[in-house]
Design a protein around this motif. Structure first.
Motif, PDB file in Angstrom:
ATOM      1  N   ALA A 252       0.893  -1.644  -0.093  1.00  0.00           N
ATOM      2  CA  ALA A 252      -0.412   0.714  -0.029  1.00  0.00           C
ATOM      3  C   ALA A 252       0.671   1.683   0.145  1.00  0.00           C
ATOM      4  O   ALA A 252       0.611   2.065  -0.219  1.00  0.00           O
ATOM      5  CB  ALA A 252      -0.982   0.004   1.404  1.00  0.00           C
ATOM      6  N   SER A 253       2.251   1.664   0.014  1.00  0.00           N
ATOM      7  CA  SER A 253       3.218   2.134   0.270  1.00  0.00           C
ATOM      8  C   SER A 253       2.943   3.057  -0.947  1.00  0.00           C
ATOM      9  O   SER A 253       3.484   3.591  -0.750  1.00  0.00           O
ATOM     10  CB  SER A 253       4.479   2.116   1.183  1.00  0.00           C
ATOM     11  OG  SER A 253       3.926   1.754   2.286  1.00  0.00           O
ATOM     12  N   ASN A 254       3.075   1.921  -1.561  1.00  0.00           N
ATOM     13  CA  ASN A 254       3.764   2.202  -3.359  1.00  0.00           C
ATOM     14  C   ASN A 254       2.709   3.383  -3.550  1.00  0.00           C
ATOM     15  O   ASN A 254       2.675   3.528  -4.568  1.00  0.00           O
ATOM     16  CB  ASN A 254       4.328   0.501  -4.143  1.00  0.00           C
ATOM     17  CG  ASN A 254       3.976   1.049  -5.387  1.00  0.00           C
ATOM     18  OD1 ASN A 254       5.291   1.619  -6.223  1.00  0.00           O
ATOM     19  ND2 ASN A 254       3.614  -0.030  -5.658  1.00  0.00           N
ATOM     20  N   TYR A 270      -2.580  -0.193  -9.894  1.00  0.00           N
ATOM     21  CA  TYR A 270      -2.224  -1.104  -8.009  1.00  0.00           C
ATOM     22  C   TYR A 270      -3.843  -1.837  -7.629  1.00  0.00           C
ATOM     23  O   TYR A 270      -3.624  -2.650  -7.135  1.00  0.00           O
ATOM     24  CB  TYR A 270      -0.825  -0.712  -7.814  1.00  0.00           C
ATOM     25  CG  TYR A 270       0.132  -0.655  -7.936  1.00  0.00           C
ATOM     26  CD1 TYR A 270       1.020  -2.030  -8.330  1.00  0.00           C
ATOM     27  CD2 TYR A 270       1.183   0.105  -9.036  1.00  0.00           C
ATOM     28  CE1 TYR A 270       2.771  -2.184  -8.826  1.00  0.00           C
ATOM     29  CE2 TYR A 270       2.666  -0.090  -9.740  1.00  0.00           C
ATOM     30  CZ  TYR A 270       2.314  -0.991  -9.557  1.00  0.00           C
ATOM     31  OH  TYR A 270       4.388  -1.335  -9.616  1.00  0.00           O
ATOM     32  N   LEU A 271      -3.894  -0.218  -7.095  1.00  0.00           N
ATOM     33  CA  LEU A 271      -4.557  -0.897  -6.609  1.00  0.00           C
ATOM     34  C   LEU A 271      -6.235  -2.001  -6.619  1.00  0.00           C
ATOM     35  O   LEU A 271      -6.594  -2.626  -5.931  1.00  0.00           O
ATOM     36  CB  LEU A 271      -5.662   0.584  -6.026  1.00  0.00           C
ATOM     37  CG  LEU A 271      -7.309   0.415  -5.735  1.00  0.00           C
ATOM     38  CD1 LEU A 271      -6.698   0.282  -3.542  1.00  0.00           C
ATOM     39  CD2 LEU A 271      -7.846   2.017  -5.120  1.00  0.00           C
ATOM     40  N   GLN A 272      -6.370  -1.777  -7.528  1.00  0.00           N
ATOM     41  CA  GLN A 272      -7.319  -3.519  -8.290  1.00  0.00           C
ATOM     42  C   GLN A 272      -6.794  -4.919  -8.113  1.00  0.00           C
ATOM     43  O   GLN A 272      -7.940  -5.393  -7.314  1.00  0.00           O
ATOM     44  CB  GLN A 272      -7.996  -2.739  -9.365  1.00  0.00           C
ATOM     45  CG  GLN A 272      -8.933  -1.342 -10.362  1.00  0.00           C
ATOM     46  CD  GLN A 272      -8.696  -0.631 -11.389  1.00  0.00           C
ATOM     47  OE1 GLN A 272      -7.843  -1.199 -12.318  1.00  0.00           O
ATOM     48  NE2 GLN A 272      -9.814  -0.798 -11.705  1.00  0.00           N
ATOM     49  N   ILE A 273      -5.825  -4.987  -8.416  1.00  0.00           N
ATOM     50  CA  ILE A 273      -5.105  -5.818  -7.925  1.00  0.00           C
ATOM     51  C   ILE A 273      -4.920  -5.919  -6.513  1.00  0.00           C
ATOM     52  O   ILE A 273      -5.078  -7.288  -5.902  1.00  0.00           O
ATOM     53  CB  ILE A 273      -3.901  -6.585  -8.608  1.00  0.00           C
ATOM     54  CG1 ILE A 273      -4.291  -5.814 -10.403  1.00  0.00           C
ATOM     55  CG2 ILE A 273      -3.043  -7.660  -8.191  1.00  0.00           C
ATOM     56  CD1 ILE A 273      -5.003  -6.192 -10.670  1.00  0.00           C
ATOM     57  N   SER A 274      -4.490  -4.617  -6.312  1.00  0.00           N
ATOM     58  CA  SER A 274      -4.494  -5.541  -4.443  1.00  0.00           C
ATOM     59  C   SER A 274      -5.709  -5.827  -3.627  1.00  0.00           C
ATOM     60  O   SER A 274      -5.750  -6.840  -2.364  1.00  0.00           O
ATOM     61  CB  SER A 274      -3.655  -3.998  -3.818  1.00  0.00           C
ATOM     62  OG  SER A 274      -3.561  -3.798  -2.073  1.00  0.00           O
TER      63      SER A 274
END
Length: 497
Positions: A252-254, A270-274
């Protein structure tokens, strides 16, 4: 947001500090200790509710929990005593926000209205109470009496809780507000919270701790070299590997650093995969979920503006379309879509004016540097002049075919990682390969090899030593596999004829 019920009467909190639990856990435990076996909550006609209006999962880094619970207990005792004699028809709502500095902000609402002297007396007494300041962000609560489920909306039309106010502000349709507010939220709240949690890690988790120090010592309000901070940072990737499966604290930092930089498009990638893999009980997942609605709200506003430009383009009002795109880009220069549409309209205007031709790729060659700089996984490539470009064109198009079938989610994450690798987006590919490896319970060993290969391409060469194997040989096998996939692709072949 969560709410807890209390009967009228004395409430005294006396808990030992229990780390790694949400604040509501402590409060529920307190109530259980006080009332279990002594009396039923249903025996009281009037009922208090304590509503936690923020992410209480972060309480352990935001407040001194045992002290704060004791202070809430004193507040609840006071409220119970002050309103002990009121009927069940009297409705009360107290809204209290604790800040990093100064006294809390307190508002008291009542229906029917209280006697002015009574209202003034209650607020004066609360003003004399002690409430610790928060360490990082505001912490709002509400105490209600005789309001079902603590829902004040049906009784007090003028009360809006923080989450409601935020969503209302985003819904206003102001692009600049949504853009800047989202950035500042990441900078002033989320990244400091992530840093605080990371720096609390046990000593052996050096990657997590060092990432926390990095966040604390970086001014994200200034321009930063994101690749240096994260993509090429061995500590960051070590931290990613040190986290338990489903805990997105380091990853989440990235994401939030990208948000702080205004790079919403790649952050959303990134968020959708996270969110596919985030543990719903994790302290950090509520922030990821909130980011999703913030970015979704921003995109609705941005997309509406871009579509206005497209409408002008379709009417061949090219200059007006260009003006619209430039207004958007003045607010968010990192919008891949707005930059693409700006190129598309400028090129169309030049075609109409005869200053360029369909075979001239110079405009696109300049524009793609900007577009892919905003979002290296942008799904459109205008032209291909050789076989390699033909292959990347089809690979970008194939992104749109992913995640159509829920049962194939993990397989599609691996395919997405392969596409990112083929597009040389090594940091994104590495993150997805790590998900593929860990969530396959180690069965997808090729995902691990490709993860380490991507780190090697990013300049992170030390972490592979933590894994057995002939890495040089395995990396050559990865390159051979990707080259074979390219050479067998129909688009690549069509340019090779």
């Amino acid at each position: 947001m969560g709410f807890l019920f209390y009967p009228k009467g004395s409430l005294t909190f006396n808990l030992k500090k229990l780390l790694m639990k949400p604040l509501r856990y402590y409060i529920l435990l307190s109530v259980s200790l006080l009332f279990f076996g002594s009396r039923s909550l249903a025996q009281e006609e009037s009922q208090f509710s304590l509503i936690l209006l923020a992410n209480d999962h972060i309480a352990e880094v935001n407040i001194e929990q045992d002290r704060y619970i004791a202070q809430l207990g004193s507040l609840m005792d006071f409220m119970a005593q002050e309103f002990e004699a009121v009927s069940k028809d009297q409705k009360i709502a107290l809204h209290l926000i604790s800040h990093k500095e100064g006294k809390p902000t307190v508002n008291l609402y009542a229906f029917p209205a209280l006697d002015p002297k009574k209202q003034e007396s209650v607020l004066a007494s609360i003003d004399q109470m002690t409430f610790d300041n928060t360490k990082i962000v505001d912490f709002p609560i509400a105490v209600t009496l005789n309001i079902e489920n603590g829902d004040v909306s049906g009784t007090f039309k003028n009360i809006q809780y923080p989450e409601e106010l935020r969503k209302e502000a985003y819904a206003s349709g102001d692009l600049a507000y949504a853009y800047e507010t989202t950035k500042q939220w990441a900078i002033t709240e989320v990244l400091p919270v992530l840093s605080a949690f990371q720096r609390k890690a046990e000593e052996q988790f050096k990657g997590v701790i060092n990432t926390g120090e990095l966040l604390r010592n970086t001014d994200f309000a200034s321009v930063q070299d994101h690749q240096k901070l994260f993509g090429s940072n061995s500590d960051y990737w070590r931290g990613v590997m040190e986290m338990n499966i489903g805990n997105e604290l380091v990853s989440a930092s990235n994401i939030f650093a990208l948000v702080a930089e205004g790079k919403f498009a790649i952050a959303l990638d990134y968020l959708q995969i996270s969110l596919f893999f985030a543990d719903q009980k994790s302290n950090i997942t509520p922030y990821l979920q909130e980011l999703y609605w913030r970015l979704d709200s921003y995109n609705k506003i941005s997309n509406k503006e871009i579509n206005l430009g497209i409408a002008e383009h379709d009417k061949e009002n090219f200059q007006e379309a260009i003006n619209i795109y430039n207004r958007i880009l003045k607010i968010n220069p990192h919008s891949a879509w707005a930059n693409y549409e700006l190129y598309f309209t400028q090129n169309a205007m030049e075609l109409k004016n005869g200053t360029t031709t369909m075979d001239d790729h110079n405009n696109w060659n300049k524009a793609k540097v900007i577009v892919y700089g905003c979002d290296p996984l942008y799904g459109i490539q205008v032209s291909a002049t050789n076989a390699d470009e033909a292959y990347t064109m089809i690979r970008r198009q194939e992104i749109h075919e992913l995640f159509q079938i829920k049962s194939q989610k993990l397989a599609d994450v691996y395919k997405y990682a392969d596409i990112a690798l083929d597009l040389s987006v090594y940091d994104f590919a590495a993150q997805l390969y790590w998900y593929s490896f860990t969530f396959s319970k180690g069965e997808n060993e090729m995902a691990l090899t490709k993860f380490l290969y991507c780190l090697e391409k990013l300049g992170v060469t030390d972490l592979k030593e933590n894994f057995k194997g002939n890495h040089e040989k395995e990396f050559k096998a990865v390159e051979k596999e990707r080259q074979k996939a390219k050479e067998e692709n129909f688009m690549y072949k069509s340019f090779k004829k």
